[in-house]
Design a protein around this motif. Structure first.
Motif, PDB file in Angstrom:
ATOM      1  N   UNK A 140      46.730  30.218  28.495  1.00  0.00           N
ATOM      2  CA  UNK A 140      45.394  29.725  28.139  1.00  0.00           C
ATOM      3  C   UNK A 140      44.342  30.745  28.580  1.00  0.00           C
ATOM      4  N   UNK A 141      43.094  30.528  28.122  1.00  0.00           N
ATOM      5  CA  UNK A 141      42.004  31.438  28.488  1.00  0.00           C
ATOM      6  C   UNK A 141      41.708  31.365  29.982  1.00  0.00           C
ATOM      7  N   UNK A 142      41.376  32.522  30.546  1.00  0.00           N
ATOM      8  CA  UNK A 142      40.958  32.604  31.945  1.00  0.00           C
ATOM      9  C   UNK A 142      39.436  32.481  32.021  1.00  0.00           C
ATOM     10  N   UNK A 143      38.930  32.106  33.191  1.00  0.00           N
ATOM     11  CA  UNK A 143      37.485  32.049  33.402  1.00  0.00           C
ATOM     12  C   UNK A 143      36.999  33.459  33.720  1.00  0.00           C
ATOM     13  N   UNK A 144      36.059  33.960  32.921  1.00  0.00           N
ATOM     14  CA  UNK A 144      35.555  35.321  33.088  1.00  0.00           C
ATOM     15  C   UNK A 144      34.568  35.372  34.249  1.00  0.00           C
ATOM     16  N   UNK A 167      31.247  38.977  26.334  1.00  0.00           N
ATOM     17  CA  UNK A 167      31.455  38.244  25.079  1.00  0.00           C
ATOM     18  C   UNK A 167      32.871  38.446  24.552  1.00  0.00           C
ATOM     19  N   UNK A 168      33.343  39.693  24.612  1.00  0.00           N
ATOM     20  CA  UNK A 168      34.690  40.007  24.123  1.00  0.00           C
ATOM     21  C   UNK A 168      35.761  39.322  24.959  1.00  0.00           C
ATOM     22  N   UNK A 169      35.631  39.409  26.276  1.00  0.00           N
ATOM     23  CA  UNK A 169      36.656  38.833  27.149  1.00  0.00           C
ATOM     24  C   UNK A 169      36.662  37.304  27.085  1.00  0.00           C
ATOM     25  N   UNK A 170      35.493  36.691  26.962  1.00  0.00           N
ATOM     26  CA  UNK A 170      35.448  35.230  26.818  1.00  0.00           C
ATOM     27  C   UNK A 170      36.103  34.802  25.513  1.00  0.00           C
ATOM     28  N   UNK A 171      35.918  35.602  24.497  1.00  0.00           N
ATOM     29  CA  UNK A 171      36.441  35.272  23.169  1.00  0.00           C
ATOM     30  C   UNK A 171      37.957  35.446  23.090  1.00  0.00           C
ATOM     31  N   UNK A 172      38.466  36.507  23.767  1.00  0.00           N
ATOM     32  CA  UNK A 172      39.854  36.870  23.481  1.00  0.00           C
ATOM     33  C   UNK A 172      40.715  37.186  24.697  1.00  0.00           C
ATOM     34  N   UNK A 173      40.300  36.829  25.914  1.00  0.00           N
ATOM     35  CA  UNK A 173      41.156  37.215  27.036  1.00  0.00           C
ATOM     36  C   UNK A 173      42.516  36.512  26.972  1.00  0.00           C
ATOM     37  N   UNK A 174      42.543  35.270  26.448  1.00  0.00           N
ATOM     38  CA  UNK A 174      43.818  34.554  26.299  1.00  0.00           C
ATOM     39  C   UNK A 174      44.733  35.251  25.304  1.00  0.00           C
ATOM     40  N   UNK A 175      44.160  35.777  24.233  1.00  0.00           N
ATOM     41  CA  UNK A 175      44.941  36.504  23.218  1.00  0.00           C
ATOM     42  C   UNK A 175      45.581  37.750  23.821  1.00  0.00           C
ATOM     43  N   UNK A 176      44.799  38.499  24.597  1.00  0.00           N
ATOM     44  CA  UNK A 176      45.327  39.735  25.185  1.00  0.00           C
ATOM     45  C   UNK A 176      46.359  39.419  26.273  1.00  0.00           C
ATOM     46  N   UNK A 177      46.125  38.367  27.056  1.00  0.00           N
ATOM     47  CA  UNK A 177      47.131  37.958  28.042  1.00  0.00           C
ATOM     48  C   UNK A 177      48.435  37.565  27.347  1.00  0.00           C
ATOM     49  N   UNK A 178      48.309  36.939  26.185  1.00  0.00           N
ATOM     50  CA  UNK A 178      49.471  36.560  25.372  1.00  0.00           C
ATOM     51  C   UNK A 178      50.256  37.810  24.980  1.00  0.00           C
ATOM     52  N   UNK A 179      49.533  38.828  24.472  1.00  0.00           N
ATOM     53  CA  UNK A 179      50.196  40.068  24.036  1.00  0.00           C
ATOM     54  C   UNK A 179      50.771  40.836  25.215  1.00  0.00           C
ATOM     55  N   UNK A 180      50.064  40.838  26.344  1.00  0.00           N
ATOM     56  CA  UNK A 180      50.585  41.512  27.533  1.00  0.00           C
ATOM     57  C   UNK A 180      51.833  40.816  28.074  1.00  0.00           C
ATOM     58  N   UNK A 181      51.878  39.491  27.931  1.00  0.00           N
ATOM     59  CA  UNK A 181      53.069  38.750  28.373  1.00  0.00           C
ATOM     60  C   UNK A 181      54.277  39.127  27.523  1.00  0.00           C
ATOM     61  N   UNK A 230      53.259  45.177  36.294  1.00  0.00           N
ATOM     62  CA  UNK A 230      52.146  44.727  37.132  1.00  0.00           C
ATOM     63  C   UNK A 230      50.790  44.880  36.439  1.00  0.00           C
ATOM     64  N   UNK A 231      50.756  45.632  35.328  1.00  0.00           N
ATOM     65  CA  UNK A 231      49.473  45.852  34.664  1.00  0.00           C
ATOM     66  C   UNK A 231      48.872  44.542  34.148  1.00  0.00           C
ATOM     67  N   UNK A 232      49.707  43.582  33.805  1.00  0.00           N
ATOM     68  CA  UNK A 232      49.207  42.280  33.362  1.00  0.00           C
ATOM     69  C   UNK A 232      48.353  41.643  34.461  1.00  0.00           C
ATOM     70  N   UNK A 233      48.809  41.758  35.707  1.00  0.00           N
ATOM     71  CA  UNK A 233      48.042  41.238  36.832  1.00  0.00           C
ATOM     72  C   UNK A 233      46.754  42.016  37.062  1.00  0.00           C
ATOM     73  N   UNK A 234      46.799  43.319  36.786  1.00  0.00           N
ATOM     74  CA  UNK A 234      45.592  44.148  36.911  1.00  0.00           C
ATOM     75  C   UNK A 234      44.536  43.684  35.920  1.00  0.00           C
ATOM     76  N   UNK A 235      44.953  43.409  34.681  1.00  0.00           N
ATOM     77  CA  UNK A 235      44.015  42.935  33.662  1.00  0.00           C
ATOM     78  C   UNK A 235      43.440  41.569  34.041  1.00  0.00           C
ATOM     79  N   UNK A 236      44.300  40.688  34.532  1.00  0.00           N
ATOM     80  CA  UNK A 236      43.825  39.363  34.954  1.00  0.00           C
ATOM     81  C   UNK A 236      42.822  39.498  36.101  1.00  0.00           C
ATOM     82  N   UNK A 237      43.093  40.414  37.027  1.00  0.00           N
ATOM     83  CA  UNK A 237      42.168  40.635  38.135  1.00  0.00           C
ATOM     84  C   UNK A 237      40.805  41.123  37.658  1.00  0.00           C
ATOM     85  N   UNK A 238      40.802  41.963  36.623  1.00  0.00           N
ATOM     86  CA  UNK A 238      39.532  42.439  36.058  1.00  0.00           C
ATOM     87  C   UNK A 238      38.726  41.267  35.501  1.00  0.00           C
ATOM     88  N   UNK A 239      39.377  40.408  34.735  1.00  0.00           N
ATOM     89  CA  UNK A 239      38.697  39.274  34.106  1.00  0.00           C
ATOM     90  C   UNK A 239      38.108  38.335  35.151  1.00  0.00           C
TER      91      UNK A 239
END
Length: 289
Positions: free
Chosen positions: A152-156, A166-180, A250-259
């Motif tokens: 699901x979407x993360x809180x930015x 705006x981009x991360x709120x719109x699509x961070x869940x999509x990118x987390x999906x692809x990174x998974x 571990x890069x997936x966690x790095x991206x989540x940490x950024x968000x």
């Protein structure tokens, strides 16, 4: 009294900006570098996986040929397996390139005064990334689809502002999906590399060390035999590449940490060091061949 109150408000505003304000452009540049280095390292891992798997099937063909003479049909069966594996790896290369493009564009959104071009380009990249991810899921490599479906979407973080927010709120869940998807495929590939490399090592030891030793004829070049045996027994490319593939995950966690605003400079630098260590393993493996 009014002046004192005004000064207090200004001081409070400055403190608030320093403690909860926007992240610096340098931080986003560092993250963009991490995304690019990650993608480059994944490319190297995929290339190594292709080479190791082909070497594995070649050793299996030679081993089978010792038992019974191999036919053209036998050869074609192994080659078909190779081609299927290489097809999935090619799709992973494509997915990886699209992720690289996405993280490059994120940096443009964060650092550009005119992000309109990046916003337009990012839409096409994400559409292609979604299609590429669907193709990878058809490969059958991922055994737990629920892991991907439950994202699901993360809180930015409030530290992120403007077009990037705006981009991360719109699509961070999509990118987390692809990174998974990417992460799971890399883990599976890492396990496969380790198993293939074990078989290669055993086959090389038998073919290059044991057979010459157990033949009736004396080994002609004893120093070369000793060196070959040492190299085969010391090398552990499968384990090292598997460990490296786990580090890249571990890069997936790095991206989540950024968000979420929890990405520390220490973690980012640690990840970049892991990538550098991985590249050294790959280069050492190339030199050993």
């Amino acid at each position: 009294m009014k002046k004192t109150f005004r000064k207090t408000v200004v001081v409070f505003a400055v403190i608030a900006t320093l403690t909860t304000g926007c992240r610096s452009t340098d931080e986003y540049k560092k993250f963009a570098k991490a995304g690019n280095e990650y993608a480059n390292a994944v490319d190297k891992l995929l290339d190594a996986a292709s080479d190791i798997h082909i070497d594995y099937t070649s050793e299996e063909l030679l081993r089978n040929d010792k038992i019974t003479n191999q036919t053209l049909e036998d050869y074609k069966k192994f080659t078909e397996t190779d081609e299927k594996r290489l097809d999935v790896i090619d799709k992973l290369h494509e997915h990886n390139n699209l992720l690289r493009d996405y993280f490059r564009l994120l940096n443009e959104l964060a650092s550009s005064d005119a992000p309109a071009r990046a916003e337009a380009e990012i839409n096409g990249v994400v559409d292609n990334l979604n299609n590429s991810g669907k193709e990878l899921q058809k490969s059958g490599w991922i055994k737990n689809p629920g892991l991907i479906e439950g994202i699901t979407n993360l809180v930015v973080s409030s530290q992120i502002r403007g077009a990037l927010r705006n981009e991360l709120e719109k699509r961070n869940g999509t990118i987390m999906h692809e990174l998974t998807i990417h992460t799971e495929m890399l883990k599976i590939l890492g396990d496969s590399i380790e198993q293939d490399a074990k078989v290669i090592r055993q086959a090389e030891e038998e073919r290059l060390v044991i057979v010459p030793l157990t033949q009736d004829a004396e080994i002609p070049d004893k120093e070369a035999w000793i060196e070959t045996r040492r190299e085969i027994l010391i090398r552990r490319p499968g384990k090292e590449l598997k460990d490296a593939s786990n580090a890249l995950s571990e890069f997936q966690g790095v991206f989540q940490g950024l968000i979420e605003g929890k990405l520390s400079l220490a973690r980012l630098n640690g990840f970049l060091q892991d990538v550098d260590n991985f590249l050294q393993v790959v280069e050492a493996e190339k030199k050993a061949k």
